[in-house]
Write an enzyme that holds these catalytic residues in place. Structure first.
Site, mmCIF file in Angstrom:
data_model
loop_
_atom_site.group_PDB
_atom_site.id
_atom_site.type_symbol
_atom_site.label_atom_id
_atom_site.label_comp_id
_atom_site.label_asym_id
_atom_site.label_seq_id
_atom_site.Cartn_x
_atom_site.Cartn_y
_atom_site.Cartn_z
ATOM 1 N N ASP A 114 0.843 -1.197 0.000
ATOM 2 C CA ASP A 114 0.000 0.000 0.000
ATOM 3 C C ASP A 114 0.876 1.244 0.000
ATOM 4 O O ASP A 114 2.093 1.169 0.212
ATOM 5 C CB ASP A 114 -0.873 0.020 1.264
ATOM 6 C CG ASP A 114 -1.629 -1.275 1.492
ATOM 7 O OD1 ASP A 114 -2.171 -1.810 0.512
ATOM 8 O OD2 ASP A 114 -1.673 -1.739 2.645
ATOM 9 N N ASP A 125 -1.908 -2.209 -4.703
ATOM 10 C CA ASP A 125 -2.811 -2.685 -3.654
ATOM 11 C C ASP A 125 -3.597 -1.478 -3.138
ATOM 12 O O ASP A 125 -4.171 -0.737 -3.916
ATOM 13 C CB ASP A 125 -2.021 -3.402 -2.561
ATOM 14 C CG ASP A 125 -2.906 -4.279 -1.689
ATOM 15 O OD1 ASP A 125 -4.085 -4.474 -2.027
ATOM 16 O OD2 ASP A 125 -2.421 -4.779 -0.665
ATOM 17 N N ARG A 144 -13.863 1.874 -2.513
ATOM 18 C CA ARG A 144 -13.305 1.814 -1.152
ATOM 19 C C ARG A 144 -12.878 3.196 -0.652
ATOM 20 O O ARG A 144 -11.703 3.448 -0.440
ATOM 21 C CB ARG A 144 -12.120 0.845 -1.078
ATOM 22 C CG ARG A 144 -12.470 -0.572 -1.443
ATOM 23 C CD ARG A 144 -11.274 -1.506 -1.263
ATOM 24 N NE ARG A 144 -11.605 -2.879 -1.644
ATOM 25 C CZ ARG A 144 -10.758 -3.896 -1.598
ATOM 26 N NH1 ARG A 144 -9.512 -3.694 -1.182
ATOM 27 N NH2 ARG A 144 -11.134 -5.097 -1.966
#
Length: 389
Positions: free
Chosen positions: A173, A212, A268
């Site tokens: 991330d 990611d 998200r």
């Protein structure tokens, strides 16, 4: 590696770390007072004693870093003493040496941030590329005023058992918050930057995945505020709670997002499991026909999640109602006060096939003082004030 003490900005002493440490100190765009700020009372990071990061650092524990070696040295050690690490310019996690293998990338891409630390950018030109900031098993950390380009996983893995036809999976991330408590992320920009998803390519009949999350919060992390930050050009943006089976997350993952700009983010923003998440005064901009980051939804309701939304703006081409911006993944506890979807009030009682019996009250109230701004003028304020300054 040389260390040179320099007197700058009046009382503060900086320890210069890195190859260019002997270079005379330049005038600083931010001040010692900026570096020593603590999390304000308007989010979950202020609960249970608050979040101060490295605010109490002694002069000898204030470091200015210019390269990856200096950054790692400044963050090394687990003695728990408060530290402030000031990033000057863009630090490349590769150090100029490309990752040679999956193992090499795994070893070098992650930058661990210890407890009682403030990591802050010197100015709006300061940040990280080819690096994954990892907060794992730590407490009391502040990350502010940094531009972070999400790492490009050069060695994604094909899983033939993922889904009906297989899927590519990537690691790393922009920021990972894992089993950590009392964290304030403020005035940060996280984006795919130079490596947008139209460069992914295909293999095994699927688009190869190289990114990611942008900022993910997992493993019972708690008391977190994300404020005045920008999330731009990314797909799977903020995951809170990584698995439906992680029941130990129950009672944790308490997180606030306020005054953030989500611009051309696919999904998200955030997607939540278990946590009590408060979302207010955020601005979402996107399109369901975007060429690369086609909008899917913003708020994802997962198992045992509970979300409160207040005075958020959704300016998303192709959306009409709450059914377009709120998606259920088994959760239904969601309430909204005063948010607008393309200028119209969000109606949480609208009939949406995704919600089954419909959305239910959140069942809790934020325990901290806050005062949401009106939606009028919010777009301009967030565009001007969010991200590195």
């Amino acid at each position: 590696m040389n260390m040179v003490r320099n007197r700058v900005c009046g009382a503060v002493a900086l320890v210069l770390i890195g190859a260019a440490a002997a270079r005379p100190a330049m005038a600083l765009a931010s001040t010692e007072a900026d570096w020593r700020k603590t999390a304000p009372a308007d989010g979950w990071a202020s609960a249970e004693g608050g979040t101060s990061g490295g605010a109490a650092a002694t002069a000898e524990r204030v470091f200015r870093v210019k390269d990856i070696a200096g950054l790692r040295q400044a963050l090394a050690g687990k003695d728990g003493a408060a530290r402030i690490v000031v990033v000057e310019g863009t630090i490349d996690g590769t150090g100029g040496i490309p990752f040679a293998s999956a193992e090499d990338q795994a070893t070098r891409v992650q930058i661990r941030v210890p407890s009682n630390t403030t990591l802050v950018g010197l100015d709006k030109a300061s940040g990280l590329v080819n690096a994954n900031l990892v907060l794992k098993g730590v407490q009391n950390v502040i990350v502010r005023n940094l531009s972070i380009e999400t790492p490009w996983d050069a060695y994604p893995v094909w899983d033939p058992k993922d889904g009906p036809t297989g899927h590519w999976n990537s690691e790393y991330d922009g920021v990972t918050i894992d089993d950590s408590r009392h964290v304030w992320v403020d005035h940060v920009l996280i984006t795919d930057g130079r490596h947008t998803d139209d460069q992914n390519g295909t293999a095994n009949g699927q688009e190869v995945q190289h990114h990611d999350g942008a900022l993910d919060i997992k493993k019972a992390s708690d008391y977190i505020t994300v404020s005045w930050s920008v999330f731009r050009l990314h797909d799977k943006n903020n995951l809170i709670g990584h698995s439906d089976k992680e029941s130990a997350d129950a009672g944790h993952l308490r997180t606030t997002f306020h005054h953030n700009l989500f611009e051309n983010v696919t999904q998200r923003a955030p997607r939540v499991r278990y946590g009590q998440v408060h979302l207010y005064n955020n601005v979402h901009i996107g399109s369901k026909t975007h060429a690369v980051y086609r909008y899917q939804y913003s708020h994802g309701l997962g198992v045992e999640s509970s979300l409160i939304s207040e005075a958020n703006l959704f300016e998303i081409d192709g959306t009409k109602s709450v059914c377009d911006v709120v998606k259920s993944f088994g959760g239904t506890r969601y309430e909204d006060r005063g948010s607008l979807i393309n200028g119209l009030p969000m109606d949480t009682q609208a009939a949406c096939k995704d919600y089954g019996a419909g959305l239910q009250p959140a069942g809790w109230k934020p325990p901290y003082p806050y005062a949401p701004d009106k939606t009028e003028g919010l777009m301009a304020a967030v565009k001007a004030g969010a991200g590195p300054q």
